[in-house]
Design a protein around this motif. Structure first.
Motif, mmCIF file in Angstrom:
data_model
loop_
_atom_site.group_PDB
_atom_site.id
_atom_site.type_symbol
_atom_site.label_atom_id
_atom_site.label_comp_id
_atom_site.label_asym_id
_atom_site.label_seq_id
_atom_site.Cartn_x
_atom_site.Cartn_y
_atom_site.Cartn_z
ATOM 1 N N MET A 77 14.412 -3.879 -11.863
ATOM 2 C CA MET A 77 13.094 -3.404 -11.438
ATOM 3 C C MET A 77 12.504 -4.306 -10.364
ATOM 4 O O MET A 77 11.937 -3.815 -9.373
ATOM 5 C CB MET A 77 12.150 -3.332 -12.641
ATOM 6 C CG MET A 77 12.257 -2.045 -13.430
ATOM 7 S SD MET A 77 11.792 -0.576 -12.455
ATOM 8 C CE MET A 77 10.046 -0.883 -12.155
ATOM 9 N N GLN A 78 12.647 -5.604 -10.522
ATOM 10 C CA GLN A 78 12.080 -6.507 -9.523
ATOM 11 C C GLN A 78 12.857 -6.429 -8.211
ATOM 12 O O GLN A 78 12.258 -6.513 -7.133
ATOM 13 C CB GLN A 78 12.038 -7.930 -10.070
ATOM 14 C CG GLN A 78 11.085 -8.052 -11.247
ATOM 15 C CD GLN A 78 10.662 -9.471 -11.553
ATOM 16 O OE1 GLN A 78 11.060 -10.415 -10.887
ATOM 17 N NE2 GLN A 78 9.839 -9.635 -12.579
ATOM 18 N N THR A 79 14.161 -6.210 -8.296
ATOM 19 C CA THR A 79 14.952 -6.006 -7.082
ATOM 20 C C THR A 79 14.517 -4.723 -6.383
ATOM 21 O O THR A 79 14.382 -4.673 -5.159
ATOM 22 C CB THR A 79 16.452 -5.926 -7.427
ATOM 23 O OG1 THR A 79 16.872 -7.169 -7.994
ATOM 24 C CG2 THR A 79 17.286 -5.638 -6.186
ATOM 25 N N TRP A 80 14.268 -3.686 -7.166
ATOM 26 C CA TRP A 80 13.819 -2.406 -6.618
ATOM 27 C C TRP A 80 12.441 -2.537 -5.980
ATOM 28 O O TRP A 80 12.194 -2.030 -4.885
ATOM 29 C CB TRP A 80 13.793 -1.361 -7.731
ATOM 30 C CG TRP A 80 13.340 0.001 -7.309
ATOM 31 C CD1 TRP A 80 14.047 0.941 -6.616
ATOM 32 C CD2 TRP A 80 12.051 0.586 -7.558
ATOM 33 N NE1 TRP A 80 13.282 2.082 -6.422
ATOM 34 C CE2 TRP A 80 12.062 1.888 -6.991
ATOM 35 C CE3 TRP A 80 10.906 0.143 -8.220
ATOM 36 C CZ2 TRP A 80 10.961 2.739 -7.060
ATOM 37 C CZ3 TRP A 80 9.800 0.986 -8.292
ATOM 38 C CH2 TRP A 80 9.836 2.272 -7.720
ATOM 39 N N TYR A 81 11.543 -3.236 -6.672
ATOM 40 C CA TYR A 81 10.205 -3.463 -6.123
ATOM 41 C C TYR A 81 10.291 -4.157 -4.758
ATOM 42 O O TYR A 81 9.586 -3.789 -3.810
ATOM 43 C CB TYR A 81 9.376 -4.324 -7.077
ATOM 44 C CG TYR A 81 8.576 -3.557 -8.100
ATOM 45 C CD1 TYR A 81 7.837 -2.431 -7.758
ATOM 46 C CD2 TYR A 81 8.526 -3.993 -9.434
ATOM 47 C CE1 TYR A 81 7.085 -1.745 -8.714
ATOM 48 C CE2 TYR A 81 7.772 -3.315 -10.387
ATOM 49 C CZ TYR A 81 7.057 -2.194 -10.018
ATOM 50 O OH TYR A 81 6.306 -1.520 -10.962
ATOM 51 N N LYS A 82 11.133 -5.167 -4.661
ATOM 52 C CA LYS A 82 11.265 -5.909 -3.395
ATOM 53 C C LYS A 82 11.792 -5.002 -2.287
ATOM 54 O O LYS A 82 11.328 -5.056 -1.151
ATOM 55 C CB LYS A 82 12.202 -7.110 -3.595
ATOM 56 C CG LYS A 82 11.614 -8.198 -4.463
ATOM 57 C CD LYS A 82 12.611 -9.323 -4.721
ATOM 58 C CE LYS A 82 12.030 -10.354 -5.682
ATOM 59 N NZ LYS A 82 12.995 -11.441 -5.990
#
Length: 246
Positions: free
Chosen positions: A137-142
């Motif tokens: 999720m954090q990779t996607w957010y970035k």
């Protein structure tokens, strides 16, 4: 050792705050204003409640100033746990979060498939472990932050006319964006959680620094020419300061 959660009541001048304290394995203390009367503190296990209270009292001026900006609304946050039914945020909007197991069709594919559909953010992955989903999720957010930020830069850069150096999407702990003397722009990926109008303000702010690397009257005139309501946006942005410390 997992997490320890407790609550304390904090009185600052004539204001009373309900403070949720989460103690976990970490090295720093973070403070977030959740609403006009609620605070969230994350701290190492080594910090006693008395020590935390003393620290909060030293931050009294900052807490009272920023808490006064709230009108009862809830500010977007990053959840501690990404589980079915959790609430997550994207550009100021709330989404229901779900994880679905899905066999990968490509040999060696590790990335999860993440989609926004009908008010939901759905992660389809072969690895449904909580830590893996959180990282995905954090990779996607970035990645999404990079897409939205580049789009806005392309929209507003012609108003400035200055050359841009390198653009980086980072995890900055104290600012939403920055501009160097070389024209390099850095942006915090947490911008993707903010309403579009506030993301726009940060982008325009840093683009104007390409021309004026200061906060002079000329700089603010540059911002105002593009966003006449920039002062309202700047005030609104202060409510979201807690997101910087996740």
């Amino acid at each position: 050792m997992g997490k320890k959660t407790s609550g304390i009541e904090l009185k600052l001048d004539n204001s009373v705050f309900n403070v949720t304290v989460i103690q976990e394995k970490r090295k720093t203390v973070t403070l977030k204003i959740v609403s006009g009367t609620n605070l969230l503190v994350k701290a190492p296990f080594t910090f006693s409640i008395n020590r935390l209270t003393e620290l909060l009292e030293k931050k009294k001026k900052w807490i009272l100033e920023h808490a006064s900006l709230f009108n009862g609304e809830e500010i977007p946050f990053l959840p501690d746990r990404y589980m079915d039914g959790s609430r997550v945020y994207y550009m100021g909007k709330t989404y229901e979060f779900y994880v679905k197991y899905k066999e990968t069709e490509r040999v060696g594919k590790k990335e999860a498939d993440i989609q926004r559909i009908d008010g939901k953010i759905i992660v389809e992955t072969i690895d449904t472990s909580e830590e893996y989903v959180k990282n995905q999720m954090q990779t996607w957010y970035k990645k999404q932050a990079g897409i939205e930020i580049i789009n806005m830069i392309q929209k507003y850069q012609p108003y400035i006319g200055e050359k841009i150096g390198t653009i980086r999407i980072k995890s900055q702990k104290s600012r939403w964006g920055s501009c160097s003397e070389l024209g390099n722009l850095n942006f915090n990926w947490h911008l993707i959680l903010l309403p579009e109008s506030l993301m726009e303000y940060v982008i325009v702010h840093e683009l104007c620094h390409l021309k004026y690397l200061n906060h002079s009257g000329e700089f603010w005139n540059c911002v105002k020419q593009i966003l006449p309501d920039y002062q309202e946006r700047e005030t609104e942005l202060k409510k979201y300061g807690g997101l910087l410390y996740h």
